[in-house]
Design a protein around this motif. Sequence first.
Motif, short mmCIF file in Angstrom:
data_model
loop_
_atom_site.label_atom_id
_atom_site.label_comp_id
_atom_site.label_asym_id
_atom_site.label_seq_id
_atom_site.Cartn_x
_atom_site.Cartn_y
_atom_site.Cartn_z
N THR A 1 -11.37 -1.61 -15.15
CA THR A 1 -11.67 -1.45 -13.73
C THR A 1 -10.60 -0.57 -13.13
N VAL A 2 -11.00 0.27 -12.16
CA VAL A 2 -10.01 1.07 -11.46
C VAL A 2 -10.07 0.75 -9.97
N PRO A 3 -8.94 0.83 -9.29
CA PRO A 3 -7.64 1.20 -9.82
C PRO A 3 -7.16 0.19 -10.87
N ALA A 4 -6.54 0.74 -11.96
CA ALA A 4 -6.05 -0.09 -13.06
C ALA A 4 -4.55 0.10 -13.19
N TYR A 5 -3.89 -0.93 -13.61
CA TYR A 5 -2.47 -0.89 -13.92
C TYR A 5 -2.20 0.33 -14.80
N GLY B 1 -1.26 7.15 -6.38
CA GLY B 1 -2.59 6.64 -6.71
C GLY B 1 -3.23 7.21 -7.97
N VAL B 2 -2.98 8.49 -8.24
CA VAL B 2 -3.69 9.11 -9.37
C VAL B 2 -3.39 8.45 -10.71
N VAL B 3 -2.23 7.80 -10.85
CA VAL B 3 -1.93 7.21 -12.16
C VAL B 3 -2.73 5.93 -12.41
N PHE B 4 -3.47 5.49 -11.40
CA PHE B 4 -4.23 4.24 -11.57
C PHE B 4 -5.68 4.49 -12.00
N SER B 5 -5.97 5.70 -12.42
CA SER B 5 -7.29 6.03 -12.95
C SER B 5 -7.10 7.21 -13.89
N SER B 6 -8.01 7.38 -14.82
CA SER B 6 -7.91 8.54 -15.70
C SER B 6 -8.75 9.69 -15.18
N GLN B 7 -9.31 9.52 -13.98
CA GLN B 7 -10.23 10.54 -13.47
C GLN B 7 -9.81 11.11 -12.12
N ASP B 8 -8.53 11.13 -11.85
CA ASP B 8 -8.04 11.69 -10.59
C ASP B 8 -8.66 11.07 -9.35
N LYS B 9 -9.10 9.84 -9.48
CA LYS B 9 -9.50 9.12 -8.27
C LYS B 9 -8.20 8.71 -7.55
N PHE B 10 -8.35 8.18 -6.36
CA PHE B 10 -7.22 7.61 -5.63
C PHE B 10 -6.12 8.63 -5.35
N ALA B 11 -6.52 9.89 -5.15
CA ALA B 11 -5.54 10.94 -4.91
C ALA B 11 -4.74 10.68 -3.65
N ASN B 12 -5.31 9.95 -2.68
CA ASN B 12 -4.60 9.69 -1.42
C ASN B 12 -4.17 8.23 -1.28
N TYR B 13 -3.94 7.57 -2.42
CA TYR B 13 -3.49 6.18 -2.39
C TYR B 13 -2.04 6.11 -2.90
N ILE B 14 -1.35 5.08 -2.47
CA ILE B 14 -0.07 4.74 -3.11
C ILE B 14 0.01 3.22 -3.27
N ARG B 15 0.82 2.81 -4.24
CA ARG B 15 1.09 1.39 -4.42
C ARG B 15 2.52 1.11 -4.02
N LEU B 16 2.73 0.04 -3.26
CA LEU B 16 4.09 -0.37 -2.88
C LEU B 16 4.39 -1.73 -3.48
N ASN B 17 5.51 -1.82 -4.16
CA ASN B 17 5.95 -3.09 -4.71
C ASN B 17 6.57 -3.96 -3.62
N CYS B 18 6.20 -5.24 -3.61
CA CYS B 18 6.74 -6.17 -2.61
C CYS B 18 7.63 -7.21 -3.28
#
Lengths: 484, 484
Positions: free
Chosen positions: B209-213, B440-457
């Motif tokens: 599933t994406v976004p994926a680790y 974001g792009v590293v969470f899919s192999s298809q360049d989805k999530f180009a405008n996403y970021i993940r923040l660690n809490c």
Amino acid sequence: MVELIENADGFRYVVVEKQIMEQIHDGTLNPGDKLPSLRKLSSRLHVGLATVNQAYLELERKGVVEARPRSGFYVRSTFRKMPEPPCRQHSEPLVPTKATRGELIRTVLKGVGRKDILPFGVATIGQELLPIKALNRMLTTVIRETPLAAAQYESIEGNFELRRQIAMHVIEEGVTASPEEIIITSGCQEALNIALRALTRPGDIVLITVPAYYCFLHLLENLGLRAVEISSCPESGINPDDVRRAVSMNDVKVCIFNPNFNNPDGSLTPDEAKRDIVAALAEKNIPLIEDEVYADIHFGPLRPLSFRTFDRKGLVIQCSSFSKTLAPGYRVGWIMPGRFFNKIFHVKATTNICTATPTQMAVAEYLRAGLYRRHLKQLRAGIEEQMRHMQYLVSRYFPEDTKVTHPLGGAVLWLELDAKVDSVDYFYRALEQGIGVAPGVVFSSQDKFANYIRLNCGHAVSQDLEKGIQVLGKLAGTLAFSAK
Amino acid sequence: MVELIENADGFRYVVVEKQIMEQIHDGTLNPGDKLPSLRKLSSRLHVGLATVNQAYLELERKGVVEARPRSGFYVRSTFRKMPEPPCRQHSEPLVPTKATRGELIRTVLKGVGRKDILPFGVATIGQELLPIKALNRMLTTVIRETPLAAAQYESIEGNFELRRQIAMHVIEEGVTASPEEIIITSGCQEALNIALRALTRPGDIVLITVPAYYCFLHLLENLGLRAVEISSCPESGINPDDVRRAVSMNDVKVCIFNPNFNNPDGSLTPDEAKRDIVAALAEKNIPLIEDEVYADIHFGPLRPLSFRTFDRKGLVIQCSSFSKTLAPGYRVGWIMPGRFFNKIFHVKATTNICTATPTQMAVAEYLRAGLYRRHLKQLRAGIEEQMRHMQYLVSRYFPEDTKVTHPLGGAVLWLELDAKVDSVDYFYRALEQGIGVAPGVVFSSQDKFANYIRLNCGHAVSQDLEKGIQVLGKLAGTLAFSAK
């Protein structure tokens, strides 16, 4: 020898020598026992001091006894040199085969850490030879002084101080390495695993020498690789011509060799042959993975050189660990990936991110304290002594036609039994009696070495272990006799 | 709400509430600050006690403040709920693709253990939340009391007491497991690695599933596997119909799902959907690897169930670790391989023989002492508090159109930025300012999530971290504005 016989005391010393030998044979004198003083024996046997002295010197020359400064003569662990297994050039063509001994290897490996099985089967080193107290002290210090760092991830490459210490250590091999060229792994097995995974795909051909460390073969089987096997000779190691022939006949993707005290036959490939092999593989751009895990346990004064010493193209990938010299349970090893650094880095990162931090830090501290060199010296002496003792026991308890290696390092002996003995049968029968051995067949993927066994010499020879060898020797005789 | 407005004090409480909100907005009141007592505010604003009480209760209901027993009201970390990123059903067909983000992922991972980069990029947990002192005490005890055992190889499966403790721990998920069904690994990453290697060959198709680790994807790339991607929805996790469709259209060899607080979108797949997915895969005999590493960090009272709860055929392979809850540097995780025990056992054995002994023993001791349950309770509360605080800071400093997840567990937030923001550009610009984020792009192999970021809490929000979020928020605005 002739000139000795013809000295002032004539042949009388031979009589004395023979008497001592008989006492060793019948167990009156045991390995480690002190021989009577020259004066005492001289007066008891009514021979001159010089005669007794001559006998003792001759026994020493034969490796039966040893002189200890300011103490006297002691029975050495070995006195009857059995012949080495000859180099068997197997007639099978150099075709790749799939290893299929996984289940048997798994059974052998079950001996790891088992207290109810005598430890001749798995190549572990006795705890009394390892600096466990000092290491554990380092571990305690590390978590007391840097408690938070010890609990955090290390970098993927591993602890920097540890890599720096390893870089300084390997200078002895005649190579210069920077910490940046080293990646810490969870033992040498992991180093081999990630090297192979970085360089091969299932179905690829790997060139190995046999007998080969069975974990190589288990690994090849697991990765779906095919092996081309050339012979390792107990006396001379790997023959460069064999390597040339094998790579000319097969599309070899990578080699795995164990040049310094090959497990199981203890063979040492001469440095000149190493140079030659590196050159032959460099011509074809074939990477060479070298397992150096036993290289520091050399009985001679100098550490043998490694393949890496002769590498000019970054094709040699060195794998080693502290499992044989410090503490196997710490799972600290390393890989020097040469030109394949990036590939191998990624495989390590995706395998387990990094190796455990506390044990890395403890080993780094131990090395930084300058304790490793002195420890290795003691370790080598201890293992050599144990190996001599084991050779002695083999010569005493095994059938006369047994052949056994005379390694110049490492910690295992390789025995060729009567051709009728089936080592798998032998393995299970020994196991039934609570004795671990490694059966010869697991050291090749082609059912070679059916009548060979490997004995681990990593442990001090207690009475229990001696009894174990006695049982093993008897079993070898029984199976040779009962086999049709 | 209507009945509250119509109560005795009429609308006056709304004025009070608004005033408090403004004070939070302009920074007069900060998260964690205590609100004035009812009596004090009542007298200052010339309103009744009941009015102030009503305002505070309303603010509490909205998640802006919280009541602490026998202490009063405090500003909660979050007060402006930004909307969640919607579920994006990507229009790409369900075709396998190769992941190729390895180099970028490597750069992200370089943040591991770096003290000079703010830790929003890598999903680590702050040391102040981990029981490092107690763990290190266990480690010291273990090597003092069983010095020799700690230095020796563990069995391949791992420390028995640790496996026993894990078996007891997972009962909470509604599964019964015996220690014999568990293999200890060097972290969850290794568990995933050996599971995939046991079950696939290069070129095989894996359903994710994406976004994926991103470490899934890095691993797939490394193993030469192809991914089929279905969407994970922040609000509802994995949709069983998507799974059915994907496996009917592709020759899926294995699935890797993260059902409980998926990294990065924090989604929780409902237990009913889990049952449905397990059933759908069981029909086709497709193994399911579940990553459970965040499952113990649930903010609700009960631990969500795992896929394994519903598994009747031994097809579910559970992977988890103590890296998020105890100490990442100890590298202790586990795998429950179900019917694939033998295969996975062999892969583990050939990977690194066994996991380091001392850290296994220390974790076993910690669990045996009964400390884990209480610790998890504190850890959950701590991470929830930090996540609320981070949500608050995002709402305060990021552009208004930012969307952010509201996870019920785990330790990461997933942000959808303005469509014009390129997360790779964003990543490098943040890094230049010493701030780690995961693009974001590293969470899919298809360049989805180009405008996403993940923040660690995972870390307590210090002043430095707050400044970091401020910089990140500003950067999001700048890039949205400057992009053409």
